[in-house]
Design an enzyme around this catalytic site. Structure first.
Site, PDB file in Angstrom:
ATOM      1  N   ARG A  64     -44.260  17.556 -15.427  1.00 40.00           N
ATOM      2  CA  ARG A  64     -43.320  17.023 -14.485  1.00 40.00           C
ATOM      3  C   ARG A  64     -42.079  18.273 -13.957  1.00 40.00           C
ATOM      4  NH1 ARG A  64     -43.781  13.551 -18.623  1.00 40.00           N
ATOM      5  NH2 ARG A  64     -44.828  11.607 -18.223  1.00 40.00           N
ATOM      6  N   LYS A 108     -40.768  12.065 -21.430  1.00 41.35           N
ATOM      7  CA  LYS A 108     -40.231  11.041 -21.054  1.00 41.35           C
ATOM      8  C   LYS A 108     -39.868  10.359 -22.221  1.00 41.35           C
ATOM      9  CE  LYS A 108     -40.941   9.777 -16.213  1.00 41.35           C
ATOM     10  NZ  LYS A 108     -41.539   8.791 -15.366  1.00 41.35           N
ATOM     11  N   HIS A 129     -44.736  17.014  -7.145  1.00 37.26           N
ATOM     12  CA  HIS A 129     -45.312  16.143  -8.026  1.00 37.26           C
ATOM     13  C   HIS A 129     -46.726  15.843  -7.815  1.00 37.26           C
ATOM     14  CE1 HIS A 129     -44.770  13.328 -11.165  1.00 37.26           C
ATOM     15  NE2 HIS A 129     -45.428  12.258 -10.585  1.00 37.26           N
ATOM     16  N   ARG A 153     -49.065  18.023  -9.946  1.00 33.41           N
ATOM     17  CA  ARG A 153     -49.492  17.336 -11.264  1.00 33.41           C
ATOM     18  C   ARG A 153     -50.457  16.275 -11.051  1.00 33.41           C
ATOM     19  NH1 ARG A 153     -47.389  15.387 -16.549  1.00 33.41           N
ATOM     20  NH2 ARG A 153     -47.046  13.027 -16.480  1.00 33.41           N
ATOM     21  N   HIS A 212     -48.429  10.427 -20.892  1.00 37.98           N
ATOM     22  CA  HIS A 212     -48.558   9.215 -20.671  1.00 37.98           C
ATOM     23  C   HIS A 212     -48.405   8.421 -21.927  1.00 37.98           C
ATOM     24  CE1 HIS A 212     -50.515   9.861 -16.323  1.00 37.98           C
ATOM     25  NE2 HIS A 212     -49.216  10.010 -16.370  1.00 37.98           N
ATOM     26  N   TYR A 219     -56.157   7.671 -11.883  1.00 39.34           N
ATOM     27  CA  TYR A 219     -57.106   8.886 -11.369  1.00 39.34           C
ATOM     28  C   TYR A 219     -58.339   8.623 -11.244  1.00 39.34           C
ATOM     29  CZ  TYR A 219     -52.760  11.116 -12.282  1.00 39.34           C
ATOM     30  OH  TYR A 219     -51.302  11.401 -12.267  1.00 39.34           O
TER      31      TYR A 219
END
Length: 315
Positions: free
Chosen positions: A168, A193, A261, A264, A287, A296
């Site tokens: 990110r 995150k 982004h 990524r 994730h 994806y």
């Protein structure tokens, strides 16, 4: 332009104290990102403002403990009338569930009402990755539009990290000088995150791009200082990279979806197309849920269908 002011947040002091405790719990124990905390605080504040009008007075813990699904739905109906979209409403419901769940654990509320309310259906949107040729052109330092060579090398290094490591933009700009990948670096330890830690393999081209930037950078950077610097020597702002990408889009004839982004997204999509498995890609992206990574597969399916329609004689 005249704008209608939002209702003041009015609640009994004891309830506001509980809100502060909940936010502290999310930040210190759950380690949620600052942006998520800010959004949750805003969502609960909006709910309390609504309840002030809905009840005709400042809500307290007792009123919150007697909430019904109809109360919750009335709030979200109001937010929808104010123009809130499905994603905003879903996040608001998540914040409210978290707060009421916190009160429930303390024996101060029953969260059944908010759990009975379904999140709005989200519109299906697929990531918009670049193709491999365009991604390579974007991260090529020679195509930078900056008049300052060191700034061009810096932008190329950041964009190479996004595409080469799937970071990110906040993760790339959060690196310190001591964490800078070199020619010998094989993995980067990234804190993403929610404080989630992961190891990301480093390609030689990433180390080379960062080394070129450091060679040209005019500023002395301490080991614990920000790796990437702005024109005046301060930590680099994400907005600067977004503007650099915008200039590259114009120069290379890329669509508006070619954002930092999107690199990524390209990292994940190209790995999947090359035979990477979803579990591994999930780990590389950081994730929390495999369902987030599964989006994806939709991108890759679309690519295969497009190739089929273009190549098959009867398509």
């Amino acid at each position: 332009m005249n704008q209608t002011a939002a209702p003041l947040v009015i609640a009994e002091p004891a309830l506001m104290h509980l809100v502060a405790q909940w936010l502290d719990h999310l930040g210190s124990e759950r380690r949620l990102a600052d942006k998520t905390l800010t959004a949750y605080e805003r969502d609960v504040s909006q709910f309390l403002s609504f309840m002030t009008i809905h009840l005709g007075g400042a809500p307290g813990a007792d009123e919150i403990s007697r909430l019904t699904p109809a109360d919750i739905r009335a709030f979200f109906a109001r937010r929808r009338m104010e123009g809130a979209g499905a994603r905003t409403l879903a996040r608001g419901l998540a914040g409210l569930r978290s707060f009421l769940g916190y009160l429930e654990k303390k024996g101060l509320a029953n969260a059944a009402a908010v759990r009975a309310v379904r999140a709005p259906r989200q519109p299906k949107t697929l990531p918009k990755p670049l193709n491999t040729a365009d991604a390579a052109r974007v991260v090529d330092a020679d195509e930078s539009l900056s008049e300052e060579p060191w700034i061009g090398a810096r932008d190329a290094a950041v964009l190479t990290l996004l595409y080469g490591c799937g970071l990110r933009i906040s993760e790339a700009l959060g690196l310190t000088r001591a964490q800078a990948p070199t020619h010998e670096t094989r993995v980067l330890r990234i804190v993403g995150k929610g404080g989630k830690e992961r190891l990301v393999p480093v390609l030689p081209v990433v180390g080379e791009a960062v080394a070129q930037y450091l060679k040209l950078c005019p500023f002395a950077i301490d080991d614990d200082g920000a790796l990437f610097r702005g024109a005046r020597g301060g930590p680099l702002s994400p907005r600067i990279i977004q503007l650099a990408m915008q200039r590259l889009r114009g120069a290379l004839g890329l669509p508006d979806t070619a954002t930092p982004h999107a690199l990524r997204h390209s990292f994940a999509t190209h790995l999947l197309a090359g035979g990477g498995d979803l579990r591994t890609i999930q780990e590389l992206l950081g994730h929390a849920s495999l369902s987030t990574t599964q989006v994806y597969t939709g991108v890759d399916t679309e690519r295969l269908v497009a190739i089929y329609r273009k190549a098959h004689p009867r398509a």
